[in-house]
Scaffold this motif. Structure first.
Motif, PDB file in Angstrom:
ATOM      1  N   SER A   1      14.570  13.024   4.395  1.00 44.65           N
ATOM      2  CA  SER A   1      13.555  12.940   3.327  1.00 44.65           C
ATOM      3  C   SER A   1      12.179  12.608   3.903  1.00 44.65           C
ATOM      4  O   SER A   1      11.159  13.098   3.414  1.00 44.65           O
ATOM      5  CB  SER A   1      13.954  11.928   2.252  1.00 44.65           C
ATOM      6  N   THR A   2      12.161  11.810   4.973  1.00 50.09           N
ATOM      7  CA  THR A   2      10.872  11.544   5.633  1.00 50.09           C
ATOM      8  C   THR A   2      10.303  12.859   6.172  1.00 50.09           C
ATOM      9  O   THR A   2       9.117  13.163   5.993  1.00 50.09           O
ATOM     10  CB  THR A   2      11.051  10.532   6.795  1.00 50.09           C
ATOM     11  N   ALA A   3      11.171  13.648   6.823  1.00 52.25           N
ATOM     12  CA  ALA A   3      10.724  14.922   7.392  1.00 52.25           C
ATOM     13  C   ALA A   3      10.222  15.866   6.294  1.00 52.25           C
ATOM     14  O   ALA A   3       9.201  16.557   6.471  1.00 52.25           O
ATOM     15  CB  ALA A   3      11.874  15.577   8.156  1.00 52.25           C
TER      16      ALA A   3
ATOM     17  N   TYR B   1       0.836  -1.206   0.000  1.00 52.58           N
ATOM     18  CA  TYR B   1       0.000   0.000   0.000  1.00 52.58           C
ATOM     19  C   TYR B   1       0.871   1.257   0.000  1.00 52.58           C
ATOM     20  O   TYR B   1       0.614   2.211  -0.720  1.00 52.58           O
ATOM     21  CB  TYR B   1      -0.927  -0.010   1.230  1.00 52.58           C
ATOM     22  N   LYS B   2       1.923   1.217   0.810  1.00 57.86           N
ATOM     23  CA  LYS B   2       2.800   2.390   0.919  1.00 57.86           C
ATOM     24  C   LYS B   2       3.478   2.680  -0.420  1.00 57.86           C
ATOM     25  O   LYS B   2       3.484   3.815  -0.892  1.00 57.86           O
ATOM     26  CB  LYS B   2       3.846   2.118   2.003  1.00 57.86           C
ATOM     27  N   SER B   3       4.030   1.634  -1.045  1.00 59.94           N
ATOM     28  CA  SER B   3       4.741   1.831  -2.315  1.00 59.94           C
ATOM     29  C   SER B   3       3.795   2.311  -3.399  1.00 59.94           C
ATOM     30  O   SER B   3       4.151   3.164  -4.221  1.00 59.94           O
ATOM     31  CB  SER B   3       5.396   0.523  -2.773  1.00 59.94           C
TER      32      SER B   3
ATOM     33  N   SER C   1       4.922   9.331  12.682  1.00 60.72           N
ATOM     34  CA  SER C   1       4.862   8.051  13.402  1.00 60.72           C
ATOM     35  C   SER C   1       4.119   6.989  12.608  1.00 60.72           C
ATOM     36  O   SER C   1       3.132   7.291  11.930  1.00 60.72           O
ATOM     37  CB  SER C   1       4.154   8.230  14.747  1.00 60.72           C
ATOM     38  N   ASN C   2       4.583   5.748  12.758  1.00 60.98           N
ATOM     39  CA  ASN C   2       3.874   4.617  12.162  1.00 60.98           C
ATOM     40  C   ASN C   2       2.706   4.230  13.065  1.00 60.98           C
ATOM     41  O   ASN C   2       2.784   4.386  14.284  1.00 60.98           O
ATOM     42  CB  ASN C   2       4.824   3.421  12.027  1.00 60.98           C
ATOM     43  N   ASN C   3       1.661   3.710  12.451  1.00 61.66           N
ATOM     44  CA  ASN C   3       0.507   3.157  13.205  1.00 61.66           C
ATOM     45  C   ASN C   3      -0.030   4.130  14.244  1.00 61.66           C
ATOM     46  O   ASN C   3      -0.139   3.814  15.422  1.00 61.66           O
ATOM     47  CB  ASN C   3       0.892   1.832  13.876  1.00 61.66           C
TER      48      ASN C   3
HETATM   49  N1  LIG Z   1      13.282   7.769  10.331  1.00 58.79           N
HETATM   50  C1  LIG Z   1      12.492   7.629   9.279  1.00 58.79           C
HETATM   51  O1  LIG Z   1      12.887   7.859   8.136  1.00 58.79           O
HETATM   52  C2  LIG Z   1      11.056   7.209   9.489  1.00 58.79           C
HETATM   53  C3  LIG Z   1      10.304   6.809   8.363  1.00 58.79           C
HETATM   54  C4  LIG Z   1       8.961   6.445   8.533  1.00 58.79           C
HETATM   55  C5  LIG Z   1       8.399   6.487   9.820  1.00 58.79           C
HETATM   56  N2  LIG Z   1       9.161   6.855  10.884  1.00 58.79           N
HETATM   57  C6  LIG Z   1       8.516   6.901  12.218  1.00 58.79           C
HETATM   58  O2  LIG Z   1       8.588   8.231  12.735  1.00 58.79           O
HETATM   59  C7  LIG Z   1       8.765   8.205  14.149  1.00 58.79           C
HETATM   60  C8  LIG Z   1      10.037   8.954  14.527  1.00 58.79           C
HETATM   61  O3  LIG Z   1      11.137   8.344  13.892  1.00 58.79           O
HETATM   62  P1  LIG Z   1      12.636   8.827  14.167  1.00 58.79           P
HETATM   63  O4  LIG Z   1      13.482   8.124  13.178  1.00 58.79           O
HETATM   64  O5  LIG Z   1      12.668  10.303  14.281  1.00 58.79           O
HETATM   65  O6  LIG Z   1      12.889   8.180  15.610  1.00 58.79           O
HETATM   66  P2  LIG Z   1      13.934   8.677  16.718  1.00 58.79           P
HETATM   67  O7  LIG Z   1      14.109   7.502  17.614  1.00 58.79           O
HETATM   68  O8  LIG Z   1      15.118   9.335  16.109  1.00 58.79           O
HETATM   69  O9  LIG Z   1      13.116   9.816  17.492  1.00 58.79           O
HETATM   70  C9  LIG Z   1      12.034   9.580  18.331  1.00 58.79           C
HETATM   71  C10 LIG Z   1      12.015  10.693  19.385  1.00 58.79           C
HETATM   72  O10 LIG Z   1      10.819  10.537  20.161  1.00 58.79           O
HETATM   73  C11 LIG Z   1      11.153  10.762  21.524  1.00 58.79           C
HETATM   74  N3  LIG Z   1      10.152  10.127  22.379  1.00 58.79           N
HETATM   75  C12 LIG Z   1      10.061   8.837  22.757  1.00 58.79           C
HETATM   76  N4  LIG Z   1       8.996   8.668  23.559  1.00 58.79           N
HETATM   77  C13 LIG Z   1       8.403   9.874  23.694  1.00 58.79           C
HETATM   78  C14 LIG Z   1       7.258  10.347  24.385  1.00 58.79           C
HETATM   79  N5  LIG Z   1       6.510   9.555  25.156  1.00 58.79           N
HETATM   80  N6  LIG Z   1       6.929  11.655  24.279  1.00 58.79           N
HETATM   81  C15 LIG Z   1       7.685  12.492  23.537  1.00 58.79           C
HETATM   82  N7  LIG Z   1       8.785  12.100  22.848  1.00 58.79           N
HETATM   83  C16 LIG Z   1       9.136  10.810  22.930  1.00 58.79           C
HETATM   84  C17 LIG Z   1      12.554  10.183  21.669  1.00 58.79           C
HETATM   85  O11 LIG Z   1      13.220  10.690  22.813  1.00 58.79           O
HETATM   86  C18 LIG Z   1      13.202  10.634  20.368  1.00 58.79           C
HETATM   87  O12 LIG Z   1      13.795  11.901  20.471  1.00 58.79           O
HETATM   88  C19 LIG Z   1       8.785   6.716  14.525  1.00 58.79           C
HETATM   89  O13 LIG Z   1       7.478   6.325  14.883  1.00 58.79           O
HETATM   90  C20 LIG Z   1       9.203   6.030  13.244  1.00 58.79           C
HETATM   91  O14 LIG Z   1       8.715   4.706  13.170  1.00 58.79           O
HETATM   92  C21 LIG Z   1      10.460   7.229  10.745  1.00 58.79           C
END
Ligand SMILES: NC(=O)c1ccc[n+]([C@@H]2O[C@H](COP(=O)([O-])OP(=O)(O)OC[C@H]3O[C@@H](n4cnc5c(N)ncnc54)[C@H](O)[C@@H]3O)[C@@H](O)[C@H]2O)c1
Length: 351
Positions: free
Chosen positions: A147-149, A67-69, A258-260
């Motif tokens: 790129s996600t951001a 689905y994502k792709s 965030s996922n899910n």
């Molecule tokens: N990195 C990617 O490219 C990517 C891609 C798709 C989805 N995601 C999703 O995006 C989300 C963030 O990813 P990321 O790579 O930045 O992760 P990361 O681990 O670098 O950052 C997560 C941040 O959330 C903080 N955190 C944890 N629990 C918390 C809480 N209860 N309240 C507030 N802050 C809290 C952590 O301290 C950390 O700074 C995740 O759910 C990840 O699955 C990331």
């Protein structure tokens, strides 16, 4: 364990099992659908309590990648793999080389990347045995988080246009939960474009940095759900839209990486009923996988980011369909994805 009658089976094309006694590797690769192209998906290493739990995870995650792709406009299908084992104690070169050979045995129908429990270094070890890997620095795309951001930033712009009728995020207040790799880069994009930020993290150093760098207002982790803002951007945890947070949530938009994010589908329906515009997580957070799809010797960051920017238009289409049909956005996204990967299927069977 009954693959074909498994509740998550959903017409998977292929499920492969590996038991390598020498290295101790026990792994599953699930390929959901390759109508759009060979499958790509991460590998999870987890101490699953049962084989069935591992299979369930592989099937669910690989379906999600299809689905994502499809909505990311990639010529790729959906697949995922799981290694049954504790990532803290069971990693070894032999294990990951065996995993590489397992991936290679599928002849390119599935390419592997990192996911929970698997690092870039682990994928690099697998790459000694197979060319079908993605997301390693040698391949050009690098860290997926910027790129996600960028994709999330473009998605927030689409949501703001749809829900608030505003052409930019300038003057809009965004509540960002999590200042990690994605959240921090998202804050940069938003602040540069004139948005006001409310931030939280359990890491107080990151919070202090955001206050200093972006003039953000800091709140305690539990307070972020109820702040007065235009957008709630979850960038930390899953299941943040749930019965408890819905009691206090007051932003007209939910859009983050965030996922899910929905604890259960009914929470997505509840957002819709309340007029809160939800940007489906797997659509808005696809920037990383889009960037990876461009990797290779001719990787061009500008081209890759132009592709990521299309998340804006995909979300706009989903929002418009949702508004026209009265179906919640998360369901409108699924329908659009199905049209995209099933249409390819019909076209190829007619050819
Ligand atoms: N990195 C990617 O490219 C990517 C891609 C798709 C989805 N995601 C999703 O995006 C989300 C963030 O990813 P990321 O790579 O930045 O992760 P990361 O681990 O670098 O950052 C997560 C941040 O959330 C903080 N955190 C944890 N629990 C918390 C809480 N209860 N309240 C507030 N802050 C809290 C952590 O301290 C950390 O700074 C995740 O759910 C990840 O699955 C990331």
């Amino acid at each position: 364990m009954t693959p074909f009658s498994h509740p998550e089976f959903d017409g998977h094309e292929e499920i492969a099992f590996c038991n390598d006694t020498e290295s101790g590797l026990k792994a599953i690769i699930a390929i959901h659908n390759t109508n759009r192209g060979p499958a790509l998906g991460g590998c999870r290493m987890w101490p699953y309590e049962s084989d069935d739990e591992a299979l369930t995870d592989a099937l669910r995650l690989s379906r999600g990648m299809t689905y994502k792709s499809a909505l990311a406009g990639l010529d790729m299908g959906g697949g995922k793999s799981v290694i049954i084992g504790d990532a803290k104690t069971m990693k070894s070169e032999a294990l990951f080389r065996a995993m590489g050979r397992f991936v290679d045995s599928l002849g390119g129908r599935y390419s592997i990347a990192e996911d929970v429990g698997i690092s870039v270094a682990d994928v690099q070890t697998m790459a000694q045995e197979t060319e079908f890997v993605a997301g390693t620095p040698e391949r050009g795309a690098g860290d997926p988080s910027p790129s996600t951001a960028y994709g999330v930033y473009m998605g927030i712009r689409a949501a703001v246009a749809q829900r608030l009728n505003r052409a930019s995020v300038s003057g809009i207040t965004v509540a960002v939960q999590g200042l990690g790799s994605v959240g921090w880069n998202l804050c940069k994009y938003l602040a540069d474009d004139g948005a006001k930020l409310i931030v939280t993290d359990i890491d107080q150093v990151a919070v202090a940095r955001a206050v200093k760098s972006f003039g953000a207002v800091a709140v305690a982790p539990d307070a972020i759900y109820g702040v007065e803002a235009d957008v709630f951007a979850p960038c930390a945890l899953g299941a943040v839209i749930n019965d408890e947070t819905l009691k206090v949530l007051q932003t007209p938009i939910v859009a983050g990486s965030s996922n899910n994010q929905l604890a259960e589908p009914r929470h997505g329906t509840e957002l819709h009923k309340r007029g809160i515009l939800y940007a489906p997580d797997y659509v808005i957070n696809a920037g990383g996988v889009i960037n990876i799809s461009h990797e290779g010797p001719a990787y061009d960051q500008e081209r890759a980011f132009a592709h990521v920017a299309k998340i804006h238009d995909t979300l706009t289409e989903i929002f418009k369909r949702s508004a026209a049909s009265g179906v919640p956005t998360f369901q409108a996204a699924d329908r659009l994805a199905e049209e995209r990967f099933q249409r390819v299927s019909l076209a190829s069977s007619a050819a």
